[in-house]
Design a protein around this motif. Structure first.
Motif, mmCIF file in Angstrom:
data_model
loop_
_atom_site.group_PDB
_atom_site.id
_atom_site.type_symbol
_atom_site.label_atom_id
_atom_site.label_comp_id
_atom_site.label_asym_id
_atom_site.label_seq_id
_atom_site.Cartn_x
_atom_site.Cartn_y
_atom_site.Cartn_z
ATOM 1 N N ASP A 83 28.899 46.541 41.165
ATOM 2 C CA ASP A 83 29.486 45.301 40.654
ATOM 3 C C ASP A 83 30.291 45.546 39.389
ATOM 4 O OD1 ASP A 83 28.401 43.896 42.711
ATOM 5 O OD2 ASP A 83 26.694 43.104 41.592
ATOM 6 N N SER A 84 29.774 46.396 38.508
ATOM 7 C CA SER A 84 30.483 46.655 37.258
ATOM 8 C C SER A 84 31.814 47.341 37.509
ATOM 9 C CB SER A 84 29.609 47.504 36.323
ATOM 10 O OG SER A 84 29.272 48.738 36.935
ATOM 11 N N THR A 85 31.842 48.260 38.469
ATOM 12 C CA THR A 85 33.101 48.939 38.793
ATOM 13 C C THR A 85 34.102 47.977 39.405
ATOM 14 O OG1 THR A 85 31.849 50.977 39.198
ATOM 15 C CG2 THR A 85 34.108 50.894 40.012
ATOM 16 N N ARG A 86 33.631 47.130 40.312
ATOM 17 C CA ARG A 86 34.537 46.144 40.920
ATOM 18 C C ARG A 86 35.019 45.141 39.874
ATOM 19 N NH1 ARG A 86 30.768 46.867 45.163
ATOM 20 N NH2 ARG A 86 29.485 45.128 44.433
ATOM 21 N N ASP A 87 34.151 44.790 38.918
ATOM 22 C CA ASP A 87 34.565 43.894 37.839
ATOM 23 C C ASP A 87 35.636 44.557 36.980
ATOM 24 O OD1 ASP A 87 34.206 41.515 36.072
ATOM 25 O OD2 ASP A 87 33.512 43.045 34.669
ATOM 26 N N TRP A 88 35.470 45.843 36.712
ATOM 27 C CA TRP A 88 36.476 46.596 35.949
ATOM 28 C C TRP A 88 37.815 46.576 36.674
ATOM 29 C CZ3 TRP A 88 36.092 49.624 31.376
ATOM 30 C CH2 TRP A 88 37.197 50.450 31.130
ATOM 31 N N ASP A 89 37.790 46.806 37.997
ATOM 32 C CA ASP A 89 39.029 46.802 38.777
ATOM 33 C C ASP A 89 39.677 45.422 38.771
ATOM 34 O OD1 ASP A 89 38.671 49.473 39.381
ATOM 35 O OD2 ASP A 89 37.615 49.060 41.261
ATOM 36 N N ALA A 90 38.845 44.374 38.848
ATOM 37 C CA ALA A 90 39.389 43.016 38.849
ATOM 38 C C ALA A 90 40.063 42.697 37.522
ATOM 39 C CB ALA A 90 38.275 42.011 39.140
ATOM 40 N N MET A 91 39.451 43.101 36.414
ATOM 41 C CA MET A 91 40.068 42.874 35.110
ATOM 42 C C MET A 91 41.371 43.657 34.974
ATOM 43 S SD MET A 91 36.976 42.650 32.300
ATOM 44 C CE MET A 91 36.314 44.271 32.683
ATOM 45 N N GLY A 92 41.364 44.882 35.502
ATOM 46 C CA GLY A 92 42.573 45.692 35.432
ATOM 47 C C GLY A 92 43.707 45.114 36.250
ATOM 48 N N ASP A 93 43.385 44.582 37.447
ATOM 49 C CA ASP A 93 44.416 43.986 38.287
ATOM 50 C C ASP A 93 44.964 42.700 37.682
ATOM 51 O OD1 ASP A 93 44.051 46.044 40.086
ATOM 52 O OD2 ASP A 93 42.631 44.916 41.324
ATOM 53 N N GLY A 94 44.112 41.960 36.993
ATOM 54 C CA GLY A 94 44.552 40.680 36.449
ATOM 55 C C GLY A 94 45.225 40.784 35.091
ATOM 56 N N PHE A 95 44.751 41.668 34.241
ATOM 57 C CA PHE A 95 45.250 41.727 32.866
ATOM 58 C C PHE A 95 45.877 43.074 32.508
ATOM 59 C CE2 PHE A 95 41.633 38.841 33.050
ATOM 60 C CZ PHE A 95 42.200 37.678 32.574
ATOM 61 N N GLY A 96 45.865 44.001 33.438
ATOM 62 C CA GLY A 96 46.371 45.339 33.133
ATOM 63 C C GLY A 96 45.211 46.259 32.792
ATOM 64 N N LYS A 97 45.151 47.412 33.457
ATOM 65 C CA LYS A 97 44.018 48.310 33.256
ATOM 66 C C LYS A 97 43.978 48.862 31.839
ATOM 67 C CE LYS A 97 43.802 49.534 38.124
ATOM 68 N NZ LYS A 97 43.871 50.588 39.163
ATOM 69 N N GLY A 98 45.141 49.000 31.224
ATOM 70 C CA GLY A 98 45.165 49.479 29.844
ATOM 71 C C GLY A 98 44.784 48.423 28.836
#
Length: 302
Positions: A83-98
């Protein structure tokens, strides 16, 4: 003490086996041609040309893969699918991974650049020119740059601020003032990268960002520009580790050669043994790359 203990314990040190039984088992193994290592040695001697050719055929691509490999410090790519990894990917897709771990650039001027009337025109011109250079990094890995001349990522000027309402102008002034240090000489710029902060591409982007100030000539020699943040820290770690690891390899190889030289009394045999070990390590690294990086898509770790 060890020989004395073995004399006292006797056969019990091999429990549950007995020396006589083991001697009989080894004699029977010798009668059948020996164990694995003896059979391997006989096979290698009998087919020595084929073995050397096969070793060369494996070693050439393995050496190429090892030297072509670029170590990665992207531990995020190796995380399990949780879940934490998928949450990280979701934040990156929405706001930019950087955006999760931004890169910060600190510019320190020798004189005051901020006063009651705002940012000095000279500093504003230099900072905006520098932000443009940051946004146009050749690898196209910079998603957004914010600073006093672009507090929300979009460049602004005095005429734009004059047309704002009182509340909007206050919001902009507050955002701009938060990017100026308490000494009124230091400016904080925030760089959002497109890729995740620890990928090889992001680390190379930090190198390009650090080259901008020295190559562009935007600031004079008394202005200090420093690049920090999680990606910049990992870049410094990777450079330090690479340099130290190279030095360590040379020292270890020389040390092993000197020890083998004293033990074996030969100049050639230590070189052959070291070469054999290096080939074994090369094969292992190449096999690891084939299995994990090429087959599974997991970057090689540094």
């Amino acid at each position: 003490m060890l020989p004395s203990l073995l004399m006292l314990v006797g056969d019990k040190v091999f429990w549950p086996h007995k020396i006589d039984a083991e001697a009989a088992r080894l004699a029977e193994k010798d009668r059948r041609g020996g164990g694995y290592f003896r059979k391997s040695a006989r096979f290698s001697l009998k087919h020595r040309k084929a073995v050397v050719i096969a070793a060369l055929l494996i070693s050439v691509p393995a050496i190429y893969l090892m030297y072509d490999m670029e170590s990665s410090y992207d531990f995020i790519a190796g995380l399990p699918n949780t879940d934490s990894t998928r949450d990280w990917d979701a934040m990156g897709d929405g706001f930019g991974k950087g955006n999760i771990m931004p890169t910060y650039v600190v510019v320190t001027y020798p004189d005051l650049i901020w006063s009651d009337v705002g940012l000095s025109p000279e500093a504003a011109t230099e900072l905006e020119a520098y932000c443009v250079e940051l946004a146009d990094v050749p690898d196209q890995n910079v998603r957004n740059v914010s600073g006093p001349t672009r507090p929300f990522g979009t460049p602004i000027n005095d005429s734009y601020l004059e047309n704002l309402t009182i509340d909007d102008r206050a919001t902009y002034d507050y955002a701009i003032s938060n990017m100026i240090g308490t000494d009124n000489k230091t400016v904080l710029l925030t760089v959002i990268l497109q890729d995740e902060p620890f990928t090889t591409k992001s680390i190379h982007t930090i190198d390009k960002i650090r080259e901008i100030d020295s190559n562009s000539g935007i600031f004079n020699s008394t202005t200090v520009v420093l690049v920090g943040g999680s990606t910049a820290s990992m870049t410094d770690v990777s450079r330090s580790v690479s340099h130290d690891f190279f030095t360590m390899r040379i020292i270890v190889i020389i040390g092993i050669y000197l020890v083998l030289l004293l033990v074996l009394g030969s100049l050639i045999i230590p070189l052959r043994l070291i070469l054999t070990v290096l080939l074994t390590v090369t094969w292992t690294i190449a096999a690891t790359m084939v299995v994990f990086e090429f087959a599974s898509g997991i970057p090689s770790c540094g």
